[in-house]
Every structure is written in C-alpha cells, then in structure tokens.
Scaffold this motif. Structure first.
Motif, PDB file in Angstrom:
ATOM      1  N   ARG A  91      45.732  11.204  34.196  1.00  0.00           N
ATOM      2  CA  ARG A  91      46.777  12.244  34.238  1.00  0.00           C
ATOM      3  C   ARG A  91      48.102  11.716  33.692  1.00  0.00           C
ATOM      4  NH1 ARG A  91      50.017  16.253  35.074  1.00  0.00           N
ATOM      5  NH2 ARG A  91      51.298  16.627  36.895  1.00  0.00           N
ATOM      6  N   ASN A 107      47.997  11.245  29.973  1.00  0.00           N
ATOM      7  CA  ASN A 107      48.036  12.547  29.309  1.00  0.00           C
ATOM      8  C   ASN A 107      49.425  13.171  29.321  1.00  0.00           C
ATOM      9  OD1 ASN A 107      45.382  12.576  28.443  1.00  0.00           O
ATOM     10  ND2 ASN A 107      44.637  13.535  30.325  1.00  0.00           N
ATOM     11  N   LEU A 108      50.203  12.895  30.364  1.00  0.00           N
ATOM     12  CA  LEU A 108      51.578  13.402  30.396  1.00  0.00           C
ATOM     13  C   LEU A 108      52.338  12.959  29.145  1.00  0.00           C
ATOM     14  CD1 LEU A 108      52.676  12.729  34.091  1.00  0.00           C
ATOM     15  CD2 LEU A 108      52.539  14.957  32.985  1.00  0.00           C
ATOM     16  N   ASN A 141      50.166  14.149  25.671  1.00  0.00           N
ATOM     17  CA  ASN A 141      49.927  15.558  25.374  1.00  0.00           C
ATOM     18  C   ASN A 141      51.046  16.516  25.740  1.00  0.00           C
ATOM     19  OD1 ASN A 141      47.330  14.831  24.482  1.00  0.00           O
ATOM     20  ND2 ASN A 141      46.549  14.916  26.568  1.00  0.00           N
ATOM     21  N   GLN A 142      52.075  16.045  26.422  1.00  0.00           N
ATOM     22  CA  GLN A 142      53.184  16.913  26.789  1.00  0.00           C
ATOM     23  C   GLN A 142      54.447  16.455  26.066  1.00  0.00           C
ATOM     24  OE1 GLN A 142      53.792  17.553  30.991  1.00  0.00           O
ATOM     25  NE2 GLN A 142      51.618  17.777  31.418  1.00  0.00           N
ATOM     26  N   SER A 151      58.888  16.436  31.899  1.00  0.00           N
ATOM     27  CA  SER A 151      57.880  16.817  30.910  1.00  0.00           C
ATOM     28  C   SER A 151      57.698  18.326  30.871  1.00  0.00           C
ATOM     29  CB  SER A 151      56.544  16.128  31.195  1.00  0.00           C
ATOM     30  OG  SER A 151      55.913  16.677  32.335  1.00  0.00           O
ATOM     31  N   ASP A 193      54.851  21.149  29.552  1.00  0.00           N
ATOM     32  CA  ASP A 193      53.468  21.356  29.135  1.00  0.00           C
ATOM     33  C   ASP A 193      53.325  22.750  28.525  1.00  0.00           C
ATOM     34  OD1 ASP A 193      50.804  20.694  28.796  1.00  0.00           O
ATOM     35  OD2 ASP A 193      50.219  21.187  30.845  1.00  0.00           O
ATOM     36  N   HIS A 194      52.605  22.840  27.445  1.00  0.00           N
ATOM     37  CA  HIS A 194      52.347  24.114  26.751  1.00  0.00           C
ATOM     38  C   HIS A 194      53.630  24.847  26.373  1.00  0.00           C
ATOM     39  CE1 HIS A 194      48.113  23.587  27.467  1.00  0.00           C
ATOM     40  NE2 HIS A 194      48.320  23.526  28.770  1.00  0.00           N
ATOM     41  N   ASP A 238      56.334  20.360  34.118  1.00  0.00           N
ATOM     42  CA  ASP A 238      55.354  19.656  34.928  1.00  0.00           C
ATOM     43  C   ASP A 238      56.016  18.577  35.784  1.00  0.00           C
ATOM     44  OD1 ASP A 238      53.006  18.706  36.002  1.00  0.00           O
ATOM     45  OD2 ASP A 238      52.128  18.067  34.111  1.00  0.00           O
TER      46      ASP A 238
END
Length: 155
Positions: free
Chosen positions: A49, A52-53, A56-57, A73, A75-76, A81
């Motif tokens: 996790r 990935n922060l 991917n963020q 962070s 996300d999307h 997050d």
C-alpha cells in the motif's frame, strides 16, 4: 521558515512512515484511545500500500531545511488519501500548503469535487477548507473500530 513542496520518492518511505506513526500517536490521542491509535498505525506494515501511494498517486512532501515535515496524496485526481504533518510542526501552515497543492492539482485535472475520509482530529481543518460531512463511518482495523467521516468539497 521556508516550506517547500515537492514530489515524494520511494527511498523516503521509512521517514514518511515514521512521521505517520508519530503524528497519529501524539496529535490524535485526544480523539482516539490507545487501542484505536495502535490499530490505525498498524497500516505502516502494509508495504505494498505504501509503495503504491508513491508510485500510483499524486504524492507530495513538505520540507523545511531539507527535513520532511508533512506529506499528502491525491488518488484518482479527487480523493485525498493522506494528509499528515509531523507532530513537532503542527499549526504552522504546513497542512494548508499541502492541501492547497492537492486542491490545485484536482482543479487542474478538471475535477468537480474533492473527497476524503477524515479523522475526528482532522475534521475541523477540512471544514475550514469548505468540506461538508457526507457520512459518519466506522472503519475496522485489526478488529478495532475507528470512527471517521466521509467529507466532500464541490468546486
């Protein structure tokens, strides 16, 4: 005191996770009991996790004199997050600077709103920034119930 904001990198994860745990322990202790704080902090063991922060963020850190004093962070493009400030650097405008960067990034990405799952401790900060509570939530971590709030801000 000059606060700089930049992208976070994977090699900083140990320092970031230490900041995360230290902030929860000292800043949130008036809103959550010891068992809840420990359950919340236990998420630092989820290496995938955390990796990935950053991978991917939109993950940013705040620095003062090359020391990381906060991180956040997105996300999307529209979900906050993470947003944490070091326990020794509270109430110095760092959270606001991090938040402002996330909001700007979200607006730049043509998002119409921001959402976040917010602790009792952080709820007043988000309210000051125009968020409203959508729902009270009970998260379960390590078999421990932790109350937080789904909040949203529409642009």
């Amino acid at each position: 005191m000059e606060i700089s904001i930049r992208k976070g990198i994977l090699s900083e994860l140990p320092q970031i996770k230490e900041l995360f745990a230290g902030t929860i322990t000292s800043v949130c202790q008036t809103d959550y009991n010891a068992e809840q704080l420990e359950a919340w902090k236990s998420s630092i063991s989820n290496t995938e996790r955390w990796n990935n922060l950053i991978k991917n963020q939109y993950f940013i850190v705040a620095e003062i004199d090359k020391e990381i004093v906060g991180f956040a962070s997105l996300d999307h493009g529209n979900y906050i997050d993470m947003l944490y400030v070091h326990k020794d650097f509270q109430r110095q405008g760092i959270a606001q600077r991090l938040y402002d960067h996330l909001e700007h990034k979200s607006k730049y990405s043509n998002m119409e709103s921001l959402t976040a799952d917010v602790s009792k401790t952080a709820k007043p900060f988000f309210e000051r920034n125009g968020f409203t509570t959508i729902a009270r939530q009970v998260q379960v971590r390590s078999a421990v119930e932790i109350v937080n709030y789904k909040m949203q801000k529409t642009f």
